[in-house]
Write a protein that holds these residues in place. Structure first.
Motif, PDB file in Angstrom:
ATOM      1  N   GLY A 195       0.829  -1.194   0.000  1.00 44.48           N
ATOM      2  CA  GLY A 195       0.000   0.000   0.000  1.00 44.48           C
ATOM      3  C   GLY A 195       0.867   1.248   0.000  1.00 44.48           C
ATOM      4  O   GLY A 195       1.929   1.281   0.637  1.00 44.48           O
ATOM      5  N   LEU A 196       0.428   2.278  -0.722  1.00 43.89           N
ATOM      6  CA  LEU A 196       1.212   3.502  -0.865  1.00 43.89           C
ATOM      7  C   LEU A 196       0.277   4.701  -0.813  1.00 43.89           C
ATOM      8  O   LEU A 196      -0.751   4.726  -1.486  1.00 43.89           O
ATOM      9  N   GLY A 197       0.617   5.701   0.007  1.00 46.10           N
ATOM     10  CA  GLY A 197      -0.192   6.906   0.083  1.00 46.10           C
ATOM     11  C   GLY A 197       0.680   8.132   0.239  1.00 46.10           C
ATOM     12  O   GLY A 197       1.762   8.076   0.837  1.00 46.10           O
ATOM     13  N   HIS A 198       0.209   9.261  -0.303  1.00 45.95           N
ATOM     14  CA  HIS A 198       0.941  10.517  -0.222  1.00 45.95           C
ATOM     15  C   HIS A 198       0.141  11.521   0.597  1.00 45.95           C
ATOM     16  O   HIS A 198      -1.083  11.637   0.439  1.00 45.95           O
ATOM     17  N   PHE A 199       0.830  12.277   1.449  1.00 44.91           N
ATOM     18  CA  PHE A 199       0.177  13.182   2.384  1.00 44.91           C
ATOM     19  C   PHE A 199       0.998  14.465   2.531  1.00 44.91           C
ATOM     20  O   PHE A 199       2.161  14.516   2.136  1.00 44.91           O
ATOM     21  N   ARG A 200       0.372  15.487   3.110  1.00 43.62           N
ATOM     22  CA  ARG A 200       1.100  16.688   3.509  1.00 43.62           C
ATOM     23  C   ARG A 200       0.870  16.908   5.001  1.00 43.62           C
ATOM     24  O   ARG A 200      -0.252  17.114   5.431  1.00 43.62           O
ATOM     25  N   TYR A 201       1.945  16.833   5.774  1.00 44.30           N
ATOM     26  CA  TYR A 201       1.798  17.033   7.207  1.00 44.30           C
ATOM     27  C   TYR A 201       1.789  18.527   7.536  1.00 44.30           C
ATOM     28  O   TYR A 201       2.273  19.364   6.776  1.00 44.30           O
ATOM     29  N   ALA A 202       1.194  18.850   8.666  1.00 50.24           N
ATOM     30  CA  ALA A 202       1.126  20.230   9.141  1.00 50.24           C
ATOM     31  C   ALA A 202       1.286  20.219  10.650  1.00 50.24           C
ATOM     32  O   ALA A 202       0.770  19.334  11.337  1.00 50.24           O
ATOM     33  N   TRP A 203       1.972  21.229  11.165  1.00 49.54           N
ATOM     34  CA  TRP A 203       2.200  21.335  12.600  1.00 49.54           C
ATOM     35  C   TRP A 203       0.979  21.957  13.286  1.00 49.54           C
ATOM     36  O   TRP A 203       0.217  22.689  12.646  1.00 49.54           O
ATOM     37  N   PRO A 204       0.793  21.703  14.581  1.00 54.10           N
ATOM     38  CA  PRO A 204      -0.339  22.320  15.286  1.00 54.10           C
ATOM     39  C   PRO A 204      -0.391  23.836  15.137  1.00 54.10           C
ATOM     40  O   PRO A 204      -1.461  24.409  14.906  1.00 54.10           O
ATOM     41  N   ALA A 205       0.757  24.511  15.243  1.00 57.26           N
ATOM     42  CA  ALA A 205       0.760  25.967  15.117  1.00 57.26           C
ATOM     43  C   ALA A 205       0.347  26.409  13.716  1.00 57.26           C
ATOM     44  O   ALA A 205      -0.293  27.457  13.551  1.00 57.26           O
ATOM     45  N   GLU A 206       0.703  25.608  12.715  1.00 53.81           N
ATOM     46  CA  GLU A 206       0.302  25.932  11.346  1.00 53.81           C
ATOM     47  C   GLU A 206      -1.211  25.806  11.193  1.00 53.81           C
ATOM     48  O   GLU A 206      -1.858  26.643  10.550  1.00 53.81           O
ATOM     49  N   LEU A 207      -1.790  24.795  11.790  1.00 52.42           N
ATOM     50  CA  LEU A 207      -3.246  24.637  11.751  1.00 52.42           C
ATOM     51  C   LEU A 207      -3.939  25.783  12.472  1.00 52.42           C
ATOM     52  O   LEU A 207      -4.991  26.261  12.030  1.00 52.42           O
ATOM     53  N   ASP A 208      -3.360  26.235  13.574  1.00 51.88           N
ATOM     54  CA  ASP A 208      -3.945  27.372  14.295  1.00 51.88           C
ATOM     55  C   ASP A 208      -3.982  28.617  13.414  1.00 51.88           C
ATOM     56  O   ASP A 208      -4.949  29.393  13.459  1.00 51.88           O
ATOM     57  N   LEU A 209      -2.935  28.824  12.616  1.00 51.71           N
ATOM     58  CA  LEU A 209      -2.917  29.969  11.717  1.00 51.71           C
ATOM     59  C   LEU A 209      -3.954  29.805  10.613  1.00 51.71           C
ATOM     60  O   LEU A 209      -4.639  30.764  10.243  1.00 51.71           O
ATOM     61  N   MET A 210      -4.105  28.583  10.088  1.00 53.38           N
ATOM     62  CA  MET A 210      -5.155  28.325   9.097  1.00 53.38           C
ATOM     63  C   MET A 210      -6.523  28.654   9.688  1.00 53.38           C
ATOM     64  O   MET A 210      -7.385  29.241   9.020  1.00 53.38           O
ATOM     65  N   ALA A 211      -6.718  28.260  10.943  1.00 58.34           N
ATOM     66  CA  ALA A 211      -7.991  28.533  11.611  1.00 58.34           C
ATOM     67  C   ALA A 211      -8.226  30.040  11.739  1.00 58.34           C
ATOM     68  O   ALA A 211      -9.335  30.533  11.482  1.00 58.34           O
ATOM     69  N   ARG A 212      -7.194  30.782  12.109  1.00 60.14           N
ATOM     70  CA  ARG A 212      -7.339  32.235  12.237  1.00 60.14           C
ATOM     71  C   ARG A 212      -7.688  32.866  10.900  1.00 60.14           C
ATOM     72  O   ARG A 212      -8.510  33.799  10.829  1.00 60.14           O
ATOM     73  N   LEU A 213      -7.079  32.385   9.819  1.00 56.15           N
ATOM     74  CA  LEU A 213      -7.404  32.906   8.493  1.00 56.15           C
ATOM     75  C   LEU A 213      -8.869  32.648   8.138  1.00 56.15           C
ATOM     76  O   LEU A 213      -9.463  33.393   7.353  1.00 56.15           O
ATOM     77  N   ALA A 214      -9.440  31.584   8.709  1.00 52.15           N
ATOM     78  CA  ALA A 214     -10.846  31.247   8.460  1.00 52.15           C
ATOM     79  C   ALA A 214     -11.779  31.887   9.475  1.00 52.15           C
ATOM     80  O   ALA A 214     -12.996  31.658   9.434  1.00 52.15           O
TER      81      ALA A 214
END
Length: 246
Positions: A195-214
């Motif tokens: 099995g093979l899968g590709h992903f993009r990881y993100a740090w908690p602080a990066e997600l917090d910034l995404m949330a603020r942008l939203a």
């Protein structure tokens, strides 16, 4: 706009047979307990609903659930379990697909946001979740924390599982935050499935910034669904952001 890889019919049919910890009954119960409490009697929308691993027990717990998923094969498997009347779900990109109404809870579990392979799409996913939320509604994301401290200088791989049933490892590109996950599982006839899968990881602080942008605000972050405190050694986190009152 999605960059997500498509789940095939074969993958969908075997998805519920995983021996991963996320499929253990006690983990599902903890997940449903927390989500049910966060919904607080309101409606829930699951992004990347898949085969209904969480949505169906959450519905049975008493929280009305709807869903979005990019894979027709995963939705077919969902329909083998529950009717569209009981659990409406549509095919679409979780970063852009809009369904009718507002929800008390939008959630995205089991690392599914990492299926979006660009930062721009992950940002749009947060914005799409916010569009679906009623005032004071919550957005929940479960994501792993990349175990980069386990990587010695030079190698770019981390072993994730070694047992008589499977071998798995992840490789990381630190420049692009790309992760490739591979697994090998022996079959009863002596063959080996890869099995093979590709992903993009993100740090908690990066997600917090995404949330603020939203337009969302961090409310809670746990180390797991049992609500243990999150710290620097936590390998994963369910995080909760809230939409401010109008």
């Amino acid at each position: 706009m999605t960059s997500s890889e498509m789940w095939t019919r074969e993958a969908a049919q075997g998805y519920d047979e995983s021996d991963g910890i996320e499929f253990q009954p006690e983990v599902i119960t903890q997940t449903v307990d927390l989500l049910h409490g966060l919904a607080d009697g309101g409606r829930a929308l699951e992004l990347a609903i898949g085969t209904g691993r969480i949505a169906i027990p959450l519905l049975e717990r008493g929280t009305p659930v709807e869903g979005i998923d990019y894979s027709p094969a995963m939705l077919e498997r969902l329909r083998e379990k529950v009717s569209v009347e009981r659990l409406p779900a549509v095919e679409g990109d979780m970063a852009t697909m809009r369904v009718d109404g507002e929800f008390a809870l939008v959630y995205l579990v089991f690392n599914s946001i990492s299926n979006l392979l660009t930062q721009d799409e992950q940002v749009e996913c947060f914005r799409n979740a916010a569009r679906h939320l009623q005032p004071m509604g919550r957005f929940v994301v479960e994501l792993w924390v990349p175990p980069l401290r386990r990587m010695a200088p030079g190698p770019n791989a981390v072993v994730t599982s070694v047992s008589e049933h499977s071998i798995g490892f992840d490789t990381y590109d630190l420049a692009t935050q790309a992760c490739t996950s591979q697994g090998y599982r022996p079959g009863p006839d002596g063959s080996v499935r890869h099995g093979l899968g590709h992903f993009r990881y993100a740090w908690p602080a990066e997600l917090d910034l995404m949330a603020r942008l939203a337009g969302l605000e961090l409310e809670l972050r746990y180390a797991d669904w049992d609500a243990r405190p999150f710290d620097g050694d936590s390998p994963k986190h369910p995080s909760v952001w809230r939409k401010p009152a109008a």
